[in-house]
Design a protein around this motif. Structure first.
Motif, PDB file in Angstrom:
ATOM      1  N   LYS A  82       0.811  -1.222   0.000  1.00 11.66           N
ATOM      2  CA  LYS A  82       0.000   0.000   0.000  1.00 11.66           C
ATOM      3  C   LYS A  82       0.842   1.268   0.000  1.00 11.66           C
ATOM      4  O   LYS A  82       0.387   2.321  -0.450  1.00 11.66           O
ATOM      5  CB  LYS A  82      -0.953   0.004   1.195  1.00 11.66           C
ATOM      6  N   ASP A  83       2.074   1.208   0.502  1.00 11.68           N
ATOM      7  CA  ASP A  83       2.922   2.399   0.552  1.00 11.68           C
ATOM      8  C   ASP A  83       3.906   2.487  -0.616  1.00 11.68           C
ATOM      9  O   ASP A  83       4.762   3.369  -0.652  1.00 11.68           O
ATOM     10  CB  ASP A  83       3.705   2.436   1.874  1.00 11.68           C
ATOM     11  N   ALA A  84       3.802   1.567  -1.576  1.00  9.20           N
ATOM     12  CA  ALA A  84       4.704   1.603  -2.731  1.00  9.20           C
ATOM     13  C   ALA A  84       4.279   2.720  -3.679  1.00  9.20           C
ATOM     14  O   ALA A  84       3.098   2.918  -3.929  1.00  9.20           O
ATOM     15  CB  ALA A  84       4.675   0.261  -3.462  1.00  9.20           C
ATOM     16  N   PHE A  85       5.255   3.462  -4.190  1.00  6.90           N
ATOM     17  CA  PHE A  85       4.932   4.551  -5.101  1.00  6.90           C
ATOM     18  C   PHE A  85       5.966   4.647  -6.207  1.00  6.90           C
ATOM     19  O   PHE A  85       7.105   4.216  -6.063  1.00  6.90           O
ATOM     20  CB  PHE A  85       4.823   5.884  -4.342  1.00  6.90           C
ATOM     21  N   ARG A 122       8.859  12.127  -1.981  1.00  4.12           N
ATOM     22  CA  ARG A 122       7.970  11.417  -1.064  1.00  4.12           C
ATOM     23  C   ARG A 122       7.023  12.357  -0.315  1.00  4.12           C
ATOM     24  O   ARG A 122       6.344  11.953   0.625  1.00  4.12           O
ATOM     25  CB  ARG A 122       8.770  10.595  -0.048  1.00  4.12           C
ATOM     26  N   THR A 123       6.999  13.626  -0.714  1.00  5.40           N
ATOM     27  CA  THR A 123       6.069  14.600  -0.136  1.00  5.40           C
ATOM     28  C   THR A 123       5.477  15.445  -1.258  1.00  5.40           C
ATOM     29  O   THR A 123       5.951  15.401  -2.401  1.00  5.40           O
ATOM     30  CB  THR A 123       6.775  15.550   0.850  1.00  5.40           C
ATOM     31  N   ASP A 124       4.469  16.226  -0.926  1.00  7.41           N
ATOM     32  CA  ASP A 124       3.971  17.217  -1.874  1.00  7.41           C
ATOM     33  C   ASP A 124       5.033  18.290  -2.063  1.00  7.41           C
ATOM     34  O   ASP A 124       5.967  18.414  -1.265  1.00  7.41           O
ATOM     35  CB  ASP A 124       2.684  17.856  -1.348  1.00  7.41           C
ATOM     36  N   LYS A 125       4.895  19.083  -3.100  1.00  2.63           N
ATOM     37  CA  LYS A 125       5.826  20.187  -3.336  1.00  2.63           C
ATOM     38  C   LYS A 125       5.366  21.417  -2.565  1.00  2.63           C
ATOM     39  O   LYS A 125       4.181  21.735  -2.528  1.00  2.63           O
ATOM     40  CB  LYS A 125       5.924  20.478  -4.835  1.00  2.63           C
ATOM     41  N   ILE A 251       9.702   4.799   6.254  1.00  3.71           N
ATOM     42  CA  ILE A 251       8.611   5.622   6.775  1.00  3.71           C
ATOM     43  C   ILE A 251       7.691   5.928   5.603  1.00  3.71           C
ATOM     44  O   ILE A 251       8.157   6.305   4.524  1.00  3.71           O
ATOM     45  CB  ILE A 251       9.139   6.938   7.391  1.00  3.71           C
ATOM     46  N   ALA A 252       6.381   5.761   5.803  1.00  4.22           N
ATOM     47  CA  ALA A 252       5.423   5.955   4.715  1.00  4.22           C
ATOM     48  C   ALA A 252       5.523   7.364   4.134  1.00  4.22           C
ATOM     49  O   ALA A 252       5.812   8.329   4.863  1.00  4.22           O
ATOM     50  CB  ALA A 252       4.010   5.706   5.222  1.00  4.22           C
ATOM     51  N   PRO A 253       5.320   7.522   2.814  1.00  2.00           N
ATOM     52  CA  PRO A 253       5.376   8.851   2.184  1.00  2.00           C
ATOM     53  C   PRO A 253       4.263   9.758   2.695  1.00  2.00           C
ATOM     54  O   PRO A 253       3.287   9.287   3.292  1.00  2.00           O
ATOM     55  CB  PRO A 253       5.203   8.542   0.694  1.00  2.00           C
TER      56      PRO A 253
END
Length: 309
Positions: A82-85, A122-125, A251-253
């Motif tokens: 579920k945390d794969a991106f 791994r975060t929004d901009k 750690i999850a994104p």
């Protein structure tokens, strides 16, 4: 005789120096370098774009490779965790540590974001005030490939042996980090896992291996000889149609709804509207039913009173 011998020795040294200058060492594992030289029996070169000295006997870090690439080009399958991106941003000009690692915070002008050890956002901009407190490690990389249509499926054991041998020999990755090579016709999935505590000093990083591998299968080899991988299973060539890399961090994104694609947002909106509409219909149906039952009861009472009269 002594002056003559001294002159001959000096001439010999000059000739040796000239020969060395004309024949610098070759960085077999990275063509995006310059100023190569022998250093204690090892070939060392400066990475293009950063100038960082790299050891040509092992893989160069992904961060330095990306920086060099940008500098030179400024012109039915298994369910994922579920945390794969994916890396949906592609190539950018990264900021690297002197060690070659990505800096946790990357920026493009006034827009900044946090990355993992694979350099993937791994975060929004956000604006330049964004805080990235640590470089989160990518502990699991999933490489998924799809081969072209075939008359018969590949042999799963032969396929596993080919990719295991290739990754360990070509990219120098210890086989203990290759946890799975799965074949689900027509998909081939390779799992690379390497926790912070598992990685020994001198081990190549799975993020670097995945980057080299992806470039090889797409015909963009980083190796000096430009030769990519000729995938052949049981002496039969295999053509790949698509390759996708997924990343799972320790750690999850931290993505918000803003980062979702318009298509996914549209699906979510449609589902929400459908649920709301169903609730409205249910409420209205119950209200109508309640009114009908009340009217029916009133008529029955009136009839009962008429009969008693």
């Amino acid at each position: 005789m002594k002056p003559l011998c001294g002159a001959a020795l000096l001439l010999l040294l000059v000739l040796c120096a000239a020969a060395t200058a004309q024949n610098p060492c070759v960085c077999e594992k990275n063509k995006r370098v310059t100023n190569c030289r022998e250093d204690n029996g090892r070939c060392r070169c400066d990475a293009i774009g950063s100038g960082v000295s790299v050891d040509c006997t092992t893989l160069t870090s992904k961060c330095l490779l990306m920086k060099a690439e940008v500098t030179g080009s400024k012109s039915g399958r298994r369910e994922k965790p579920k945390d794969a991106f994916e890396d949906t941003d592609g190539l950018y000009d990264p900021e690297c540590e002197n060690s070659g690692a990505f800096k946790a915070k990357q920026c493009n002008g006034t827009t900044c974001w946090c990355v993992n050890t694979a350099g993937v956002r791994r975060t929004d901009k956000h604006d330049a005030d964004l805080k990235c407190n640590q470089l989160v490690r990518t502990m699991w990389i999933i490489i998924e490939m799809k081969h072209a249509e075939r008359s018969a499926p590949l042999n799963a054991e032969s396929l596993k042996k080919f990719f295991t041998d290739t990754i360990t020999s070509r990219y120098q990755l210890n086989s203990r980090y290759i946890t799975s090579v799965l074949y689900e016709n027509p998909y081939i999935t390779i799992d690379l896992k390497q926790n912070s505590s598992d990685k020994s000093v001198g081990d190549v990083d799975i993020a670097d291996v995945a980057y080299y591998f992806e470039k090889d299968v797409k015909g963009q080899s980083i190796f000096h000889n430009n030769a990519g991988i000729n995938i052949s299973i049981d002496n039969e060539p295999v053509k790949l149609e698509k390759t996708v890399v997924y990343y799972v961090d320790e750690i999850a994104p931290e993505f918000s709804m803003k980062s979702l694609t318009p298509g996914l947002i549209a699906v979510i909106v449609v589902v929400v509207i459908a649920i709301v509409a169903a609730i409205v219909v249910l409420v209205l149906t119950r209200r109508r039913k309640g009114k009908y039952e009340k009217a029916e009861m009133k008529e029955m009472n009136e009839m009962h009173r008429g009969l008693n009269a």
